[in-house]
Design an enzyme around this catalytic site. Structure first.
Site, mmCIF file in Angstrom:
data_model
loop_
_atom_site.group_PDB
_atom_site.id
_atom_site.type_symbol
_atom_site.label_atom_id
_atom_site.label_comp_id
_atom_site.label_asym_id
_atom_site.label_seq_id
_atom_site.Cartn_x
_atom_site.Cartn_y
_atom_site.Cartn_z
ATOM 1 N N TYR A 119 0.828 -1.208 0.000
ATOM 2 C CA TYR A 119 0.000 0.000 0.000
ATOM 3 C C TYR A 119 0.864 1.261 0.000
ATOM 4 O O TYR A 119 1.887 1.342 0.678
ATOM 5 C CB TYR A 119 -0.925 0.012 1.209
ATOM 6 C CG TYR A 119 -2.101 -0.951 1.117
ATOM 7 C CD1 TYR A 119 -2.393 -1.631 -0.066
ATOM 8 C CD2 TYR A 119 -2.923 -1.174 2.208
ATOM 9 C CE1 TYR A 119 -3.471 -2.508 -0.154
ATOM 10 C CE2 TYR A 119 -4.004 -2.050 2.138
ATOM 11 C CZ TYR A 119 -4.272 -2.711 0.950
ATOM 12 O OH TYR A 119 -5.339 -3.572 0.884
ATOM 13 N N LEU A 126 -18.088 0.152 -1.264
ATOM 14 C CA LEU A 126 -18.664 1.260 -2.021
ATOM 15 C C LEU A 126 -18.148 1.285 -3.463
ATOM 16 O O LEU A 126 -18.297 2.287 -4.162
ATOM 17 C CB LEU A 126 -18.358 2.588 -1.330
ATOM 18 C CG LEU A 126 -18.761 2.656 0.153
ATOM 19 C CD1 LEU A 126 -18.355 4.000 0.747
ATOM 20 C CD2 LEU A 126 -20.246 2.413 0.322
#
Length: 298
Positions: free
Chosen positions: A55, A212
């Protein structure tokens, strides 16, 4: 405030929502600001944090660790989850993006994560993606060594099929405790392909990423019918936001997923965790399913 609940019969207790730090570098927080951010989601009961070695082009773990160095007392309040097994071109020695699940890589990656987080143990280590060259015996050897040394308390996988999960589990003397999966109204394939059925069978709670749709659910014109249906259901159940309705939709699944929140805004975290008080009935859930897929059940 959300609760901490066991995620597997022999697994750890994690918070019902997980704070995802995939975009930490984009939030441009100073270490002091990050300490305040962590303290805020801890106050809401969000004690579990999700990371991966890659990340932020391999920078997020170390940035998070800087905050833990500033406030050492935070570590004992958190459950740190991180992942390994992907090699990206952010490192010059990687000429091509690829998967890497060798014993040596897993051991080295775990040691790097421990150093980045300034801690002597990880609560959970996951294999980030299925690797077509994965030797299950090598992965098991690495997991067993890390477990015996006390460096990692629990292990799991991410994005694995039921067969891939079962293969790795067959090599281990302890139980894998989760499968981190993409689950959302716009990503429903796992609902019927056996992946979540396996979670139910084993009584493990999956961790749900991109609930989402990476923001596409609210920005892509293709999903306007879905947004319209979410708005209707929002009014019916008294939710404050469409995001809350989506989280309630994910949490209604009988495998009891733990949604991962991907926002660096404290208000959105507060709104997300409020979804634990919401409930959809069966028809509301299927209306959202239909609006996302564009068709009814057969």
């Amino acid at each position: 405030m959300v609760q901490r609940l066991p995620i597997a019969p022999q697994g750890p207790a994690f918070s019902e929502f997980v704070m995802g730090y995939w975009r930490l570098m984009e939030w441009a927080m100073t270490p002091t600001q990050l300490v305040a951010f962590i303290e805020h989601h801890l106050e809401l009961g969000v004690t579990t944090v999700d990371h991966a070695d890659i990340y932020g082009d391999y920078r997020c773990e170390a940035a998070f660790g800087e905050a833990l160095r500033l406030s050492p007392g935070l570590r004992d309040k958190l459950q740190i989850v991180t992942k390994c097994g992907i090699a990206t071109r952010a490192k010059p020695e990687h000429q091509i993006g690829h998967y890497i699940t060798s014993r040596s890589h897993i051991l080295a990656s775990a040691d790097n994560s421990l150093r980045h987080f300034n801690t002597d143990y990880l609560d959970l280590l996951l294999i980030h993606r299925p690797d077509p060259l994965m030797d299950a015996d090598q992965v098991a050897e690495a997991f067993i060594a890390l477990h015996q040394s006390g460096k990692v308390l629990h292990f799991g996988v991410s994005n694995f099929t039921p067969a891939q999960y079962a293969l790795l589990q067959s090599r281990l003397p302890f139980t894998l405790v989760t499968n981190q999966l993409e689950i959302s109204p716009i990503q429903q394939s796992l609902l019927l392909d056996g992946t979540l059925d396996q979670c139910q069978q084993l009584r493990i709670r999956p961790m749900a990423w991109s609930c989402l749709g990476g923001g596409r659910l609210f920005s892509d014109p293709h999903y306007q019918p879905l947004r319209d249906e979410l708005e209707q259901v929002r009014e019916e159940i008294g939710a404050a936001t469409l995001e809350q309705v989506v989280y309630a939709w994910v949490m209604k699944l009988p495998s009891k997923p733990l949604p991962i929140i991907g926002s660096g805004k404290t208000e959105r975290i507060k709104e997300a965790v409020a979804a634990t008080s919401l409930s959809l009935d069966r028809q509301q859930w299927f209306r959202i399913r239909k609006a996302a897929l564009g068709f009814d059940v057969p």
